[in-house]
Design a protein around this motif. Structure first.
Motif, PDB file in Angstrom:
ATOM      1  N   HIS A 247      99.865 -12.429   1.451  1.00 57.77           N
ATOM      2  CA  HIS A 247     100.763 -13.381   2.109  1.00 57.77           C
ATOM      3  C   HIS A 247     100.504 -13.445   3.616  1.00 57.77           C
ATOM      4  O   HIS A 247     100.736 -14.477   4.247  1.00 57.77           O
ATOM      5  CB  HIS A 247     102.226 -13.019   1.829  1.00 57.77           C
ATOM      6  N   LEU A 248     100.032 -12.344   4.187  1.00 62.34           N
ATOM      7  CA  LEU A 248      99.713 -12.342   5.614  1.00 62.34           C
ATOM      8  C   LEU A 248      98.603 -13.347   5.928  1.00 62.34           C
ATOM      9  O   LEU A 248      98.681 -14.104   6.910  1.00 62.34           O
ATOM     10  CB  LEU A 248      99.293 -10.926   6.038  1.00 62.34           C
ATOM     11  N   LEU A 249      97.567 -13.358   5.099  1.00 64.33           N
ATOM     12  CA  LEU A 249      96.486 -14.327   5.309  1.00 64.33           C
ATOM     13  C   LEU A 249      97.004 -15.753   5.138  1.00 64.33           C
ATOM     14  O   LEU A 249      96.669 -16.644   5.917  1.00 64.33           O
ATOM     15  CB  LEU A 249      95.329 -14.051   4.336  1.00 64.33           C
ATOM     16  N   ASP A 250      97.831 -15.948   4.110  1.00 62.94           N
ATOM     17  CA  ASP A 250      98.451 -17.274   3.946  1.00 62.94           C
ATOM     18  C   ASP A 250      99.215 -17.671   5.203  1.00 62.94           C
ATOM     19  O   ASP A 250      99.114 -18.806   5.681  1.00 62.94           O
ATOM     20  CB  ASP A 250      99.462 -17.258   2.788  1.00 62.94           C
ATOM     21  N   ALA A 251      99.982 -16.726   5.723  1.00 61.49           N
ATOM     22  CA  ALA A 251     100.880 -17.041   6.842  1.00 61.49           C
ATOM     23  C   ALA A 251     100.102 -17.405   8.107  1.00 61.49           C
ATOM     24  O   ALA A 251     100.532 -18.267   8.874  1.00 61.49           O
ATOM     25  CB  ALA A 251     101.812 -15.852   7.113  1.00 61.49           C
ATOM     26  N   VAL A 252      98.969 -16.750   8.314  1.00 56.12           N
ATOM     27  CA  VAL A 252      98.143 -17.129   9.467  1.00 56.12           C
ATOM     28  C   VAL A 252      97.603 -18.547   9.260  1.00 56.12           C
ATOM     29  O   VAL A 252      97.595 -19.369  10.175  1.00 56.12           O
ATOM     30  CB  VAL A 252      96.983 -16.128   9.676  1.00 56.12           C
ATOM     31  N   ALA A 253      97.192 -18.830   8.039  1.00 56.19           N
ATOM     32  CA  ALA A 253      96.572 -20.138   7.773  1.00 56.19           C
ATOM     33  C   ALA A 253      97.559 -21.289   7.918  1.00 56.19           C
ATOM     34  O   ALA A 253      97.190 -22.373   8.375  1.00 56.19           O
ATOM     35  CB  ALA A 253      95.960 -20.148   6.371  1.00 56.19           C
ATOM     36  N   VAL A 254      98.800 -21.066   7.534  1.00 51.83           N
ATOM     37  CA  VAL A 254      99.760 -22.185   7.546  1.00 51.83           C
ATOM     38  C   VAL A 254     100.600 -22.218   8.824  1.00 51.83           C
ATOM     39  O   VAL A 254     101.415 -23.129   9.006  1.00 51.83           O
ATOM     40  CB  VAL A 254     100.694 -22.163   6.306  1.00 51.83           C
ATOM     41  N   LEU A 255     100.415 -21.239   9.701  1.00 51.21           N
ATOM     42  CA  LEU A 255     101.165 -21.221  10.959  1.00 51.21           C
ATOM     43  C   LEU A 255     100.850 -22.470  11.783  1.00 51.21           C
ATOM     44  O   LEU A 255      99.686 -22.807  11.982  1.00 51.21           O
ATOM     45  CB  LEU A 255     100.800 -19.966  11.753  1.00 51.21           C
ATOM     46  N   THR A 256     101.878 -23.120  12.276  1.00 51.12           N
ATOM     47  CA  THR A 256     101.649 -24.309  13.090  1.00 51.12           C
ATOM     48  C   THR A 256     101.846 -23.984  14.568  1.00 51.12           C
ATOM     49  O   THR A 256     102.501 -22.995  14.928  1.00 51.12           O
ATOM     50  CB  THR A 256     102.630 -25.433  12.723  1.00 51.12           C
ATOM     51  N   ALA A 257     101.284 -24.834  15.402  1.00 54.21           N
ATOM     52  CA  ALA A 257     101.439 -24.667  16.846  1.00 54.21           C
ATOM     53  C   ALA A 257     102.913 -24.720  17.238  1.00 54.21           C
ATOM     54  O   ALA A 257     103.375 -23.948  18.090  1.00 54.21           O
ATOM     55  CB  ALA A 257     100.633 -25.748  17.577  1.00 54.21           C
ATOM     56  N   ASP A 258     103.664 -25.589  16.590  1.00 55.65           N
ATOM     57  CA  ASP A 258     105.088 -25.690  16.900  1.00 55.65           C
ATOM     58  C   ASP A 258     105.831 -24.414  16.526  1.00 55.65           C
ATOM     59  O   ASP A 258     106.689 -23.930  17.273  1.00 55.65           O
ATOM     60  CB  ASP A 258     105.717 -26.874  16.153  1.00 55.65           C
ATOM     61  N   GLN A 259     105.519 -23.877  15.358  1.00 55.82           N
ATOM     62  CA  GLN A 259     106.167 -22.643  14.925  1.00 55.82           C
ATOM     63  C   GLN A 259     105.844 -21.511  15.906  1.00 55.82           C
ATOM     64  O   GLN A 259     106.696 -20.684  16.230  1.00 55.82           O
ATOM     65  CB  GLN A 259     105.682 -22.300  13.522  1.00 55.82           C
ATOM     66  N   LEU A 260     104.622 -21.511  16.368  1.00 57.08           N
ATOM     67  CA  LEU A 260     104.199 -20.491  17.337  1.00 57.08           C
ATOM     68  C   LEU A 260     105.036 -20.612  18.622  1.00 57.08           C
ATOM     69  O   LEU A 260     105.509 -19.595  19.160  1.00 57.08           O
ATOM     70  CB  LEU A 260     102.709 -20.679  17.620  1.00 57.08           C
ATOM     71  N   ARG A 261     105.235 -21.824  19.069  1.00 53.88           N
ATOM     72  CA  ARG A 261     106.033 -22.027  20.286  1.00 53.88           C
ATOM     73  C   ARG A 261     107.467 -21.567  20.091  1.00 53.88           C
ATOM     74  O   ARG A 261     108.065 -20.926  20.962  1.00 53.88           O
ATOM     75  CB  ARG A 261     106.049 -23.521  20.645  1.00 53.88           C
ATOM     76  N   GLU A 262     108.038 -21.884  18.923  1.00 55.12           N
ATOM     77  CA  GLU A 262     109.456 -21.603  18.707  1.00 55.12           C
ATOM     78  C   GLU A 262     109.734 -20.130  18.426  1.00 55.12           C
ATOM     79  O   GLU A 262     110.791 -19.619  18.783  1.00 55.12           O
ATOM     80  CB  GLU A 262     109.970 -22.438  17.520  1.00 55.12           C
ATOM     81  N   ARG A 263     108.813 -19.469  17.779  1.00 52.42           N
ATOM     82  CA  ARG A 263     109.089 -18.132  17.278  1.00 52.42           C
ATOM     83  C   ARG A 263     108.559 -17.019  18.179  1.00 52.42           C
ATOM     84  O   ARG A 263     108.840 -15.837  17.928  1.00 52.42           O
ATOM     85  CB  ARG A 263     108.484 -18.000  15.883  1.00 52.42           C
ATOM     86  N   GLN A 264     107.792 -17.335  19.177  1.00 49.00           N
ATOM     87  CA  GLN A 264     107.194 -16.294  20.018  1.00 49.00           C
ATOM     88  C   GLN A 264     108.271 -15.483  20.728  1.00 49.00           C
ATOM     89  O   GLN A 264     109.229 -16.013  21.256  1.00 49.00           O
ATOM     90  CB  GLN A 264     106.247 -16.925  21.038  1.00 49.00           C
ATOM     91  N   LYS A 265     108.073 -14.177  20.706  1.00 49.98           N
ATOM     92  CA  LYS A 265     108.977 -13.278  21.435  1.00 49.98           C
ATOM     93  C   LYS A 265     108.147 -12.535  22.467  1.00 49.98           C
ATOM     94  O   LYS A 265     107.776 -11.378  22.276  1.00 49.98           O
ATOM     95  CB  LYS A 265     109.634 -12.285  20.479  1.00 49.98           C
ATOM     96  N   VAL A 266     107.845 -13.225  23.531  1.00 52.99           N
ATOM     97  CA  VAL A 266     106.997 -12.662  24.576  1.00 52.99           C
ATOM     98  C   VAL A 266     107.835 -12.481  25.835  1.00 52.99           C
ATOM     99  O   VAL A 266     108.542 -13.396  26.255  1.00 52.99           O
ATOM    100  CB  VAL A 266     105.812 -13.596  24.894  1.00 52.99           C
ATOM    101  N   THR A 267     107.757 -11.316  26.390  1.00 55.06           N
ATOM    102  CA  THR A 267     108.400 -11.060  27.672  1.00 55.06           C
ATOM    103  C   THR A 267     107.326 -10.748  28.702  1.00 55.06           C
ATOM    104  O   THR A 267     106.498  -9.854  28.488  1.00 55.06           O
ATOM    105  CB  THR A 267     109.367  -9.853  27.576  1.00 55.06           C
ATOM    106  N   ILE A 268     107.356 -11.510  29.787  1.00 52.64           N
ATOM    107  CA  ILE A 268     106.413 -11.249  30.874  1.00 52.64           C
ATOM    108  C   ILE A 268     107.124 -10.371  31.889  1.00 52.64           C
ATOM    109  O   ILE A 268     108.178 -10.753  32.409  1.00 52.64           O
ATOM    110  CB  ILE A 268     105.982 -12.564  31.574  1.00 52.64           C
ATOM    111  N   LEU A 269     106.554  -9.221  32.165  1.00 54.72           N
ATOM    112  CA  LEU A 269     107.212  -8.285  33.095  1.00 54.72           C
ATOM    113  C   LEU A 269     106.664  -8.463  34.505  1.00 54.72           C
ATOM    114  O   LEU A 269     105.554  -8.929  34.701  1.00 54.72           O
ATOM    115  CB  LEU A 269     106.974  -6.846  32.628  1.00 54.72           C
TER     116      LEU A 269
END
Lengths: 269, 269, 269
Positions: A247-269
């Motif tokens: 499922h991990l390989l599936d999830a990378v393949a179907v990940l969209t740019a929009d989903q990446l923008r919405e779901r990212q949890k990045v903190t810049i210190l």
């Protein structure tokens, strides 16, 4: 990203899928299939080639070079240096995965040799592997990080200073550091730690992003966010590590740019 | 276990998960990923390392050494001897998987050489592989057991006498024999025979158990029960060998000590 | 098949499952596990063996030899020639997969050397790999076909003439050509192109069919139909490339001779 960053990680993913860069791997035999498949799932093209007769020509076709010492031999070090020097000449970025550094002197010394003789763009490891390369007391049990002896952020910052490259330490929270900037990524799922080679797969994703983004720190951050979100999306569908890997390989393949923008949890210190 | 045994196999599984021993593999390239993943699923930590410069140091960190000749070369035999001799010095148990013994003289002779020059704790193979090592007429087609020419229990008993170690022969019914004791394991599912490397995976589980249990016969028996029950649990979820393999890894990871106690089909003869 | 052919592909599948031939692989490290598993799923028995000390003996036990240059080294070429010459002496058919030919001179030259020094029954590649072997302008990006510069059917026909063997070019439509006959196979699914090694797996299936059918053109056609129908059956169950790969193996294993007869989309030109 928080802290006012305006970087669009989604655009980086789109760039990989548009450009389909070749990612040349000289890597370990345990995870070759998974790293090839996750590179394809990302949208890049993997190639594994390790004959001294062809690595210089092959890397010349590539957008990035992945070096992974998981099943290292003396001959493989020579091939890595050959391909790496050619990559440096051609300004093709290199990501190094020092699998098992700290467990044996052979691995530690050869990881250091690669860092010394090549210009590495990103060093990606767990806390004890990277720690061992800068002399931090740590415990690597085989290729697993048992205890790092210092906070990952401290290790990453010091290693980045010592080696002059971006350092990405993966764990429950990923830390990506270059000389000036620190990013923390909180995407991910505990199931990622239950399969062999999830670190190696993250390294391959970094290779794919490096091929389309000159800012190594940004490329590494984007790759670890992709890996983390894919893990989050795969986990609910999995009954354990075996199905999680599929499922991990599936999830990378179907990940969209929009989903990446919405779901990212990045903190810049 | 029947026949009045009071051994608690569930406690062995718990011990693996508590201790998380390192299991050093020098193994074949076909199943490296699966054997690493099943070792993780069991609760132990796999490491694959085969450079002569590091195997002695690596095995010194390990709780057990797995030697598997599935894609053997002359160089690999030398490395196995190097690691194996160090393991013997350190009293680290070794399990040997003589993949394809009987198919070619090269495999048979080198399996015998490893058995002769190293102290092996457990020899795990199918009936024709083990039979070929003691001169029983049998047919190994590549790495598959076609006909063994004698009952597995007889082969196991004889091989145990000849080699002075625990012998585990896997098949529809597994037989585990040391000098005195005989265990039969009836757990399992026919789907286990449809995927490559299920025998190799069983061998890796034996390595994981050997790392926490000095009684080799008991460790091998527990490992084969775990493999068998995992196969039973995975089979109803599978549509064929591909999905079975994924569910098998899940099933090992989620197996509980209690389930192991309740579901074991072990007969002590 | 259309065009009045009376060939029964289903019977070929049944023959593999009845005879269970050994298929000796000397192949690349990326896909070894998948190619072994798909060979088992077909009903044949895979063995991977590459030590110079044993390949001549091993191939003597086999019904077919698969040579795949995906992670080629100089040493591996020597072993392929050793095994291949013995296979030729024994009239054991060989299928060659020139993975990455055209990407580097090393791969192109060694593929040509194998074609020159061995009698190859089937050459199986994508259009740019095969095209590069006959000097057609094409682009191979690593191991992926980017553009072939000519129609696959033209490349296959020319290559068949040059090398005097059956040539199978896989793609959205597969083309199988020998000196006189041309078959086109329209079975398949786009997901097949999303996983690494689907071409290598098709090559292994050809090996399995060659072991039971002397007509190389027919064997290659049957193998590609099996791969295509399996892809069609796996796709609806898959959520992406990771789960597709598992379902693909299932689909090969459960494919029946009747389904093969009913679902084949073969056009004989």
């Amino acid at each position: 990203m928080t802290n006012g960053s305006t970087v669009d990680l989604g655009a980086l993913l789109t760039r990989v899928r548009t450009n389909k860069p070749l990612v040349h791997h000289i890597t370990n035999m345990v995870v070759m299939n998974d790293t090839a498949n996750i590179t394809l799932a990302l949208g890049a093209l993997p190639v594994m080639a390790h004959a001294p007769e062809e690595v210089e020509e092959m890397v010349g076709l590539a957008g990035a070079l992945v070096l992974n010492i998981g099943t290292l031999t003396v001959e493989q070090v020579d091939v890595m240096l050959l391909a790496g020097k050619r990559a440096n000449e051609l300004h093709i970025p290199i990501v190094l995965d020092p699998v098992g550094a700290g467990a044996t002197r052979f691995r530690t010394q050869n990881a250091l040799r690669l860092l010394s003789e090549l210009h590495i763009s990103v060093l990606r490891g767990n806390a004890s592997e990277v720690g061992s390369l800068i002399g931090v007391e740590s415990e690597t049990r085989g290729v697993e990080s048992i205890s790092a002896g210092a906070a990952p952020a401290v290790i990453a910052r010091n290693a980045s200073g010592v080696f002059g490259c971006t350092v990405a330490i993966t764990g429950a929270r990923d830390v990506i550091v270059d000389g000036e900037r620190v990013a923390e990524v909180d995407n991910g799922d505990p199931l990622l730690a239950t399969i062999t080679g999830s670190g190696c797969m993250a390294t391959s994703l970094i290779g794919g992003l490096l091929a389309v983004e000159q800012d190594s720190w940004l490329a590494a951050t984007a790759a670890l966010v992709i890996m983390g979100i894919a893990g989050e999306n795969a986990a609910p569908q999995a009954g354990g590590p075996g199905t999680f890997r599929s499922h991990l390989l599936d999830a990378v393949a179907v990940l969209t740019a929009d989903q990446l923008r919405e779901r990212q949890k990045v903190t810049i210190l």
